[in-house]
Design an enzyme around this catalytic site. Sequence first.
Site: not given
Length: 384
Positions: A159, A241, A341, A368
Amino acid sequence: MSDDWHMLAEEERLFCDVLERICAERIAPKAAETDETSAFVHDQLAVLGEAGMLGANLPEEYGGSGISAPALLRAVAIVAGACGSTASALTAHYLASDSILLGGTEAQKQEWLPKAAAGEALGAFALTEPTAGSDPADMKTRARRTDGGWHLKGAKCFISNGGVADFIVVYAVTDPDKAHRGISAFILPKGTPGLEPGAPEKTMGLKGGHVFTLNLDCHLPEDALLGEEGRGFRTAMQVLDNGRIEVAAQCLGLAEAAMKSAIAYARDRVIGGERLTDRQGIRWMIADMGVAFRQALLLSQDAARQRQAAHHGGGRFSLASSMAKLAASEAAGRIADTALQLHGGYGYTRDFPIERIARDLRIMRIYEGSSEIQRIIISGNMLA
């Protein structure tokens, strides 16, 4: 990235320009030290509070900034580009205040949202459990009615802000026979007896945005119930959402920082009398980063526009949100890896920011809703 945000209103562009300057001057310089010390980003959040960012997800009637969803996307990306830990703590705060905005009573909104927006109360969103990550239906935390209130018992894990928050929105099962419809949400103020956070987890990245296990054995008053009983799952899904677009924003900010760092390094690095950017193979790597970033940006902006339309009765935007989160987190991981890289051995040292950015980004494909869960959501929408 500023050229890509021409759809924002003039005052929103000004808000983001001011935020960009504040982040460059007061937050970015602390990012490496925050990573080294693992100190929570209290000071950085205070700076964002002054800038109006802690309420940027909220309407003006509750003390928020009242900016559009596309402007919020850009603002969160700006914060993340300066410091991933700060952006993570900020967006976790949004999950909590969005829970109250979307699921709470008018009295709960009036009590908590102005404080959340002003930076007087930091929030946390407690959904995940050891056995209920991607599917909240497996939730074990229970809330049972008692005389004059509720008894909440269980445990939450990972959390964000959980041990430092002033209020926590906790999701719990109130009717085990109703599956998703038997989940409710509760507001726990800091210091509630029986709320016991563990020590911050020792994470790979985002070290200044702490995550906690929460042990819960609490008696709560009747009005701790967020909104209506049995509406918790619906609230959580609506909040996610929003949250997935904010994860996409974090990915955009971190990926752009990685890309800029790599391009600057490649321009300056001379090998055998030739700059890295004079070599075709290097140019192709840079081109691939640019295309990946652009794809993620456009999907994220589309999701943000759909989120904005939903404020005006445009319906759910779950598919767009999942696509943005999946595309941005996967693209950002590839961009950071390519950027590292291009730095060669120096990219693997802590002397350059790319090493921290690569670690900070790794969780974006997990939290999420992991990339695998996003693919389940997306394919489910396509097959419906």
